[in-house]
Write a protein that holds these residues in place. Structure first.
Motif, PDB file in Angstrom:
ATOM      1  N   LEU A 198       0.835  -1.207   0.000  1.00 49.03           N
ATOM      2  CA  LEU A 198       0.000   0.000   0.000  1.00 49.03           C
ATOM      3  C   LEU A 198       0.868   1.256   0.000  1.00 49.03           C
ATOM      4  O   LEU A 198       0.575   2.226  -0.717  1.00 49.03           O
ATOM      5  N   ALA A 199       1.954   1.243   0.774  1.00 56.38           N
ATOM      6  CA  ALA A 199       2.872   2.395   0.807  1.00 56.38           C
ATOM      7  C   ALA A 199       3.528   2.590  -0.551  1.00 56.38           C
ATOM      8  O   ALA A 199       3.694   3.732  -1.013  1.00 56.38           O
ATOM      9  N   ALA A 200       3.882   1.486  -1.219  1.00 52.76           N
ATOM     10  CA  ALA A 200       4.487   1.583  -2.551  1.00 52.76           C
ATOM     11  C   ALA A 200       3.486   2.161  -3.554  1.00 52.76           C
ATOM     12  O   ALA A 200       3.855   2.984  -4.408  1.00 52.76           O
ATOM     13  N   GLU A 201       2.228   1.750  -3.448  1.00 58.16           N
ATOM     14  CA  GLU A 201       1.197   2.295  -4.336  1.00 58.16           C
ATOM     15  C   GLU A 201       1.009   3.793  -4.092  1.00 58.16           C
ATOM     16  O   GLU A 201       0.887   4.585  -5.033  1.00 58.16           O
ATOM     17  N   LEU A 202       1.017   4.199  -2.832  1.00 55.92           N
ATOM     18  CA  LEU A 202       0.890   5.618  -2.497  1.00 55.92           C
ATOM     19  C   LEU A 202       2.087   6.408  -3.020  1.00 55.92           C
ATOM     20  O   LEU A 202       1.930   7.511  -3.548  1.00 55.92           O
ATOM     21  N   LYS A 203       3.285   5.842  -2.915  1.00 58.50           N
ATOM     22  CA  LYS A 203       4.492   6.519  -3.416  1.00 58.50           C
ATOM     23  C   LYS A 203       4.411   6.732  -4.927  1.00 58.50           C
ATOM     24  O   LYS A 203       4.748   7.805  -5.427  1.00 58.50           O
ATOM     25  N   LEU A 204       3.943   5.707  -5.655  1.00 60.43           N
ATOM     26  CA  LEU A 204       3.783   5.863  -7.106  1.00 60.43           C
ATOM     27  C   LEU A 204       2.826   7.003  -7.430  1.00 60.43           C
ATOM     28  O   LEU A 204       3.070   7.808  -8.337  1.00 60.43           O
ATOM     29  N   LEU A 205       1.750   7.087  -6.676  1.00 58.72           N
ATOM     30  CA  LEU A 205       0.774   8.149  -6.890  1.00 58.72           C
ATOM     31  C   LEU A 205       1.390   9.512  -6.561  1.00 58.72           C
ATOM     32  O   LEU A 205       1.273  10.462  -7.348  1.00 58.72           O
ATOM     33  N   ASP A 206       2.065   9.604  -5.417  1.00 57.46           N
ATOM     34  CA  ASP A 206       2.671  10.871  -5.011  1.00 57.46           C
ATOM     35  C   ASP A 206       3.809  11.298  -5.935  1.00 57.46           C
ATOM     36  O   ASP A 206       4.070  12.485  -6.098  1.00 57.46           O
ATOM     37  N   ASP A 207       4.486  10.305  -6.561  1.00 57.36           N
ATOM     38  CA  ASP A 207       5.566  10.613  -7.507  1.00 57.36           C
ATOM     39  C   ASP A 207       5.042  10.879  -8.916  1.00 57.36           C
ATOM     40  O   ASP A 207       5.831  11.038  -9.845  1.00 57.36           O
ATOM     41  N   HIS A 208       3.712  10.915  -9.081  1.00 58.44           N
ATOM     42  CA  HIS A 208       3.066  11.164 -10.372  1.00 58.44           C
ATOM     43  C   HIS A 208       3.500  10.163 -11.441  1.00 58.44           C
ATOM     44  O   HIS A 208       3.750  10.535 -12.593  1.00 58.44           O
TER      45      HIS A 208
END
Length: 180
Positions: A76-86
């Motif tokens: 979940l944290a990796a998915e959030l990072k991908l989103l935050d990194d655009h």
């Protein structure tokens, strides 16, 4: 291949539901696992969080069905990072699904909090048993209990009775009579 139209003796509303068809290679018998887009956890703040689903074999039900899919906090944290990194692929996927990136981000944050609080293992969505085995949704494989050879022979959409249900944050149905 079975007829994908299911009889609905109760007269419940029919709707398109995702399915995966599993065929036992020796006998030719086929079992369907049906997804539902209307399964939610009712969280402590009274908000809803969609239940992620996984095709499983349930030892208690003695059939292929749907269970909870509990992503790890790391995933979940990796998915959030991908989103935050655009991340382009992530944003294109959200655009295809017509999902607002900020709404998805807020949902991910709620899912991370829920997952961090969650104590119990994944359960069968029909009987709440934890004696479940995740099974592939593509290709051939051995049955996790009997060893029989199975093949995923079809997937797609099927007309089936609608199933709407709410679960506690620990995965127990709030209405135990509504087991889909």
């Amino acid at each position: 291949m079975p007829d994908k139209r299911q009889h609905d003796p109760a007269g419940d509303q029919q709707m398109g539901r995702g399915f995966v068809a599993y065929t036992f290679l020796e006998s030719g018998r086929t079992e369907l696992a049906l997804y539902s887009a209307f399964l939610n956890y009712r969280l402590a703040d009274d908000t809803l969080l969609w239940v992620l689903q996984d095709t499983i074999y349930c030892a208690a039900c003695q059939r292929i069905t749907m269970g909870e899919k509990l992503p790890s906090l790391e995933d979940l944290a990796a998915e959030l990072k991908l989103l935050d990194d655009h991340d382009t692929f992530t944003l294109e996927g959200l655009a295809f699904l017509e999902r607002d990136p900020e709404e998805h981000r807020q949902e991910l944050l709620r899912r991370i909090k829920w997952r961090g609080d969650r104590q119990s293992p994944a359960k069968c969505l029909h009987c709440s048993s934890t004696e479940i085995h995740s099974i592939p949704s593509r290709g051939e494989f051995d049955h996790p209990v009997t060893g029989q050879r199975l093949d995923v022979t079809d997937e797609g959409w099927i007309d089936a009775a609608s199933w709407e249900a709410e679960f506690s944050p620990e995965g127990f149905p709030l209405d135990p009579t509504n087991i889909g």
